[in-house]
Design a protein around this motif. Structure first.
Motif, PDB file in Angstrom:
ATOM      1  N   LEU A 167       0.948  -1.085   0.009  1.00  0.00           N
ATOM      2  CA  LEU A 167      -0.057  -0.049   0.018  1.00  0.00           C
ATOM      3  C   LEU A 167       0.789   1.338  -0.033  1.00  0.00           C
ATOM      4  O   LEU A 167       0.577   2.345  -0.658  1.00  0.00           O
ATOM      5  CB  LEU A 167      -0.893   0.140   1.056  1.00  0.00           C
ATOM      6  N   LYS A 168       2.065   1.100   0.555  1.00  0.00           N
ATOM      7  CA  LYS A 168       2.846   2.359   0.741  1.00  0.00           C
ATOM      8  C   LYS A 168       3.373   2.533  -0.711  1.00  0.00           C
ATOM      9  O   LYS A 168       3.536   3.748  -1.382  1.00  0.00           O
ATOM     10  CB  LYS A 168       4.007   2.021   1.585  1.00  0.00           C
ATOM     11  N   ALA A 169       3.704   1.786  -1.498  1.00  0.00           N
ATOM     12  CA  ALA A 169       4.163   1.879  -2.971  1.00  0.00           C
ATOM     13  C   ALA A 169       3.050   2.284  -3.729  1.00  0.00           C
ATOM     14  O   ALA A 169       3.316   3.528  -4.595  1.00  0.00           O
ATOM     15  CB  ALA A 169       4.784   0.536  -3.535  1.00  0.00           C
ATOM     16  N   LEU A 170       1.795   1.723  -3.724  1.00  0.00           N
ATOM     17  CA  LEU A 170       0.692   2.288  -4.372  1.00  0.00           C
ATOM     18  C   LEU A 170       0.345   3.816  -4.032  1.00  0.00           C
ATOM     19  O   LEU A 170      -0.068   4.776  -4.930  1.00  0.00           O
ATOM     20  CB  LEU A 170      -0.745   1.504  -3.898  1.00  0.00           C
ATOM     21  N   HIS A 171       0.614   4.255  -2.909  1.00  0.00           N
ATOM     22  CA  HIS A 171       0.448   5.386  -2.352  1.00  0.00           C
ATOM     23  C   HIS A 171       1.493   6.565  -3.349  1.00  0.00           C
ATOM     24  O   HIS A 171       1.387   7.576  -3.647  1.00  0.00           O
ATOM     25  CB  HIS A 171       0.548   5.817  -0.773  1.00  0.00           C
ATOM     26  N   TRP A 189       8.696  -1.999 -10.398  1.00  0.00           N
ATOM     27  CA  TRP A 189       8.427  -2.213  -9.145  1.00  0.00           C
ATOM     28  C   TRP A 189       7.418  -3.465  -8.916  1.00  0.00           C
ATOM     29  O   TRP A 189       7.583  -4.355  -7.955  1.00  0.00           O
ATOM     30  CB  TRP A 189       7.630  -1.112  -8.466  1.00  0.00           C
ATOM     31  N   LEU A 190       6.423  -3.574  -9.597  1.00  0.00           N
ATOM     32  CA  LEU A 190       5.376  -4.694  -9.585  1.00  0.00           C
ATOM     33  C   LEU A 190       6.067  -5.950  -9.976  1.00  0.00           C
ATOM     34  O   LEU A 190       5.921  -7.115  -9.082  1.00  0.00           O
ATOM     35  CB  LEU A 190       4.524  -4.473 -10.667  1.00  0.00           C
ATOM     36  N   ILE A 191       7.217  -6.173 -10.769  1.00  0.00           N
ATOM     37  CA  ILE A 191       7.600  -7.192 -11.134  1.00  0.00           C
ATOM     38  C   ILE A 191       8.642  -7.774  -9.873  1.00  0.00           C
ATOM     39  O   ILE A 191       8.826  -8.847  -9.503  1.00  0.00           O
ATOM     40  CB  ILE A 191       8.638  -7.141 -12.260  1.00  0.00           C
ATOM     41  N   ASP A 192       9.378  -6.689  -9.377  1.00  0.00           N
ATOM     42  CA  ASP A 192      10.141  -7.231  -8.082  1.00  0.00           C
ATOM     43  C   ASP A 192       9.361  -7.469  -7.032  1.00  0.00           C
ATOM     44  O   ASP A 192       9.675  -8.453  -6.278  1.00  0.00           O
ATOM     45  CB  ASP A 192      10.804  -5.848  -7.743  1.00  0.00           C
ATOM     46  N   PHE A 193       8.128  -6.945  -6.782  1.00  0.00           N
ATOM     47  CA  PHE A 193       7.292  -7.069  -5.612  1.00  0.00           C
ATOM     48  C   PHE A 193       6.744  -8.639  -5.876  1.00  0.00           C
ATOM     49  O   PHE A 193       6.846  -9.394  -4.747  1.00  0.00           O
ATOM     50  CB  PHE A 193       6.242  -6.067  -5.344  1.00  0.00           C
ATOM     51  N   THR A 194       6.477  -9.092  -6.794  1.00  0.00           N
ATOM     52  CA  THR A 194       5.833 -10.212  -7.147  1.00  0.00           C
ATOM     53  C   THR A 194       6.654 -11.400  -7.110  1.00  0.00           C
ATOM     54  O   THR A 194       6.668 -12.346  -6.458  1.00  0.00           O
ATOM     55  CB  THR A 194       5.075 -10.402  -8.500  1.00  0.00           C
ATOM     56  N   CYS A 195       7.965 -11.238  -7.640  1.00  0.00           N
ATOM     57  CA  CYS A 195       9.059 -12.053  -7.554  1.00  0.00           C
ATOM     58  C   CYS A 195       9.552 -12.267  -6.192  1.00  0.00           C
ATOM     59  O   CYS A 195       9.961 -13.517  -5.877  1.00  0.00           O
ATOM     60  CB  CYS A 195      10.303 -11.873  -8.402  1.00  0.00           C
ATOM     61  N   MET A 196       9.643 -11.306  -5.321  1.00  0.00           N
ATOM     62  CA  MET A 196      10.162 -11.722  -4.080  1.00  0.00           C
ATOM     63  C   MET A 196       9.243 -12.280  -3.039  1.00  0.00           C
ATOM     64  O   MET A 196       9.581 -12.857  -2.176  1.00  0.00           O
ATOM     65  CB  MET A 196      10.292  -9.805  -3.496  1.00  0.00           C
ATOM     66  N   HIS A 197       7.910 -11.968  -3.173  1.00  0.00           N
ATOM     67  CA  HIS A 197       6.899 -12.505  -2.351  1.00  0.00           C
ATOM     68  C   HIS A 197       6.069 -13.364  -2.897  1.00  0.00           C
ATOM     69  O   HIS A 197       5.203 -14.102  -1.737  1.00  0.00           O
ATOM     70  CB  HIS A 197       5.853 -11.493  -1.719  1.00  0.00           C
ATOM     71  N   ASN A 198       6.297 -14.271  -3.914  1.00  0.00           N
ATOM     72  CA  ASN A 198       5.239 -15.240  -4.343  1.00  0.00           C
ATOM     73  C   ASN A 198       5.905 -16.645  -4.247  1.00  0.00           C
ATOM     74  O   ASN A 198       5.276 -17.582  -4.553  1.00  0.00           O
ATOM     75  CB  ASN A 198       5.478 -15.246  -5.980  1.00  0.00           C
ATOM     76  N   GLU A 210       4.178 -14.565 -12.199  1.00  0.00           N
ATOM     77  CA  GLU A 210       5.550 -13.629 -12.481  1.00  0.00           C
ATOM     78  C   GLU A 210       5.722 -13.432 -14.004  1.00  0.00           C
ATOM     79  O   GLU A 210       5.833 -12.367 -14.334  1.00  0.00           O
ATOM     80  CB  GLU A 210       6.867 -14.881 -11.895  1.00  0.00           C
ATOM     81  N   LYS A 211       5.235 -14.544 -14.852  1.00  0.00           N
ATOM     82  CA  LYS A 211       5.361 -14.265 -16.296  1.00  0.00           C
ATOM     83  C   LYS A 211       4.450 -13.198 -16.433  1.00  0.00           C
ATOM     84  O   LYS A 211       4.520 -12.535 -17.550  1.00  0.00           O
ATOM     85  CB  LYS A 211       4.837 -15.579 -16.898  1.00  0.00           C
ATOM     86  N   LEU A 212       3.143 -13.297 -15.876  1.00  0.00           N
ATOM     87  CA  LEU A 212       1.963 -12.068 -16.364  1.00  0.00           C
ATOM     88  C   LEU A 212       2.458 -10.685 -15.925  1.00  0.00           C
ATOM     89  O   LEU A 212       2.383  -9.856 -16.738  1.00  0.00           O
ATOM     90  CB  LEU A 212       0.697 -12.351 -15.317  1.00  0.00           C
ATOM     91  N   VAL A 213       3.000 -10.516 -14.895  1.00  0.00           N
ATOM     92  CA  VAL A 213       3.438  -9.129 -14.637  1.00  0.00           C
ATOM     93  C   VAL A 213       4.530  -8.790 -15.138  1.00  0.00           C
ATOM     94  O   VAL A 213       4.792  -7.609 -15.602  1.00  0.00           O
ATOM     95  CB  VAL A 213       3.759  -9.041 -13.115  1.00  0.00           C
ATOM     96  N   LYS A 214       5.482  -9.704 -15.896  1.00  0.00           N
ATOM     97  CA  LYS A 214       6.451  -9.203 -16.688  1.00  0.00           C
ATOM     98  C   LYS A 214       6.053  -8.695 -17.995  1.00  0.00           C
ATOM     99  O   LYS A 214       6.595  -8.216 -18.894  1.00  0.00           O
ATOM    100  CB  LYS A 214       7.544 -10.492 -16.811  1.00  0.00           C
ATOM    101  N   GLU A 215       4.691  -9.221 -18.356  1.00  0.00           N
ATOM    102  CA  GLU A 215       4.241  -8.829 -19.651  1.00  0.00           C
ATOM    103  C   GLU A 215       3.991  -7.384 -19.641  1.00  0.00           C
ATOM    104  O   GLU A 215       3.878  -6.679 -20.516  1.00  0.00           O
ATOM    105  CB  GLU A 215       2.880  -9.649 -19.876  1.00  0.00           C
TER     106      GLU A 215
END
Length: 370
Positions: A167-171, A189-198, A210-215
């Protein structure tokens, strides 16, 4: 807005039956936070429980059911001017299942041929899934379209389990109006966040997300996260009040008074073949026993769907196995009235929540194995 084209599309797409019949719906709500927006510390509310608009209904425009008999059975205190959930049950959902009065109400509704209806909205899920929908709509990959519910649910699970960071990043990115000059940075950021927490997902589902957000890096623009008011996620729940008005256009819809919603609904003109539709009214709850019962149903379901949202699969199974006979009887009555209502029309129920929540609901209430 002329209702017929939209109405028919929804009915056919969802296979809704008996929507032209005449019913009388009664409504109340719970967890109406009015507005949801982002602050640098997260949401503007402490707890983002599911918004529930729910209640009871019966066939036809009138009923000969004797509400006074039910109210006598409930043995309310003389100081109670009208029926509220607090007079019937308290605590969390599992505690409420122990209530004799909840069971009395559910059984009375069943015996008197009432049904229930609900709209269940996970406001966090609703607020962030446009990120995934944007990528899916622009990628035009059939795999993502077919599996959109799983992908959105997995993305929600990652966001929800790391909500402070997310939420901090979205803000900081002014979501849901990400500036064009920051779109590329947002995707990184979206890719990093997903790869870090998936890691909380299975290998297959983690890889798919992960493949989706990289799109997102291949897409010129993300259509659903631009052109809005920055950091404003929900500005009103009014639109959710309208759905039943046009789906069940031949029915009467009676709402508990809610000044802000009343004004908004009046301004939003629903028409059919150019003629305005006026199939609803707002009443003071102390003048309507059915609206008072809807307060109980909405509050009870609010506790249930909050429980389903927050519990994990392991604890859910432990809780189900540990139910007392009284809790099991009340849960069985809730399942029965939902099943009977669904047999009349699936249109009585509308849910916007994650696949995980829907799966846990099916397991806990309907006995479908996880």
């Amino acid at each position: 807005m002329d209702i017929n084209e939209l109405r028919e599309t929804i009915i056919q797409h969802n296979g809704l039956q008996n929507t032209d019949e005449v019913y009388t719906f009664y409504y109340d709500e719970t967890n109406n936070i009015r507005k949801l927006y982002l602050k640098d510390s997260g949401f503007n509310v402490n707890k983002a429980d599911n918004f529930i608009l729910a209640g009871i209904l019966h066939k036809g425009l009138s009923t000969d059911s004797d509400y006074s008999t039910l109210f006598q059975m409930l043995n309310l205190q003389k100081s109670a001017h009208e029926l509220k959930l607090k007079h019937i049950a308290k605590g969390g959902f599992l505690d409420m299942l122990k209530s004799d009065k909840i069971l009395i109400i559910l059984n009375w509704l069943i015996e008197n041929k009432f049904y229930i209806h609900y709209f269940n909205l996970n406001i966090t899920y609703w607020s962030i899934i446009d990120i995934v929908d944007s990528i899916i709509s622009e990628s035009r990959n059939p795999f993502y379209s077919i599996n959109h519910m799983l992908l959105k649910s997995d993305f929600y699970e990652l966001a929800n389990s790391n909500s402070d960071i997310f939420l901090k990043a979205l803000h900081d990115f002014n979501y849901p109006d990400v500036p064009e000059e920051k779109a590329h940075e947002f995707c990184l950021w979206l890719i990093d966040f997903t790869c870090m927490h998936n890691c909380v997902l299975s290998d297959f589902r983690a890889s798919a997300l992960e493949k989706l957000v990289k799109e997102s890096l291949k897409i010129k623009e993300l259509p659903f996260i631009s052109g809005f008011h920055g950091r404003e996620l929900i500005d009103s729940f009014m639109v959710f009040y309208l759905r039943n008005l046009y789906i069940f256009k031949n029915s009467t819809h009676i709402f508990d008074e809610e000044k802000s919603i009343q004004d908004e609904v009046k301004k939003f003109s629903l028409t059919e073949n150019g003629m305005p539709i006026q199939n609803y009214e707002f009443v003071k709850s102390h003048n309507s026993e059915a609206v008072q019962l809807s307060d109980v149903i909405a509050g009870f379901l609010g506790k249930y769907f909050s429980y389903i949202k927050d519990v994990n699969d392991e604890q859910l199974q432990l809780d189900k196995a540990g139910l007392t006979s009284k809790q099991s009887m009340t849960l069985s009555a809730l399942k029965h009235i939902i099943d009977v209502s669904d047999d009349v029309s699936r249109g009585f129920f509308n849910v916007v929540s994650s696949e995980g929540e829907q799966r846990r609901n099916n397991r806990f209430l309907h006995g479908v194995k996880l």
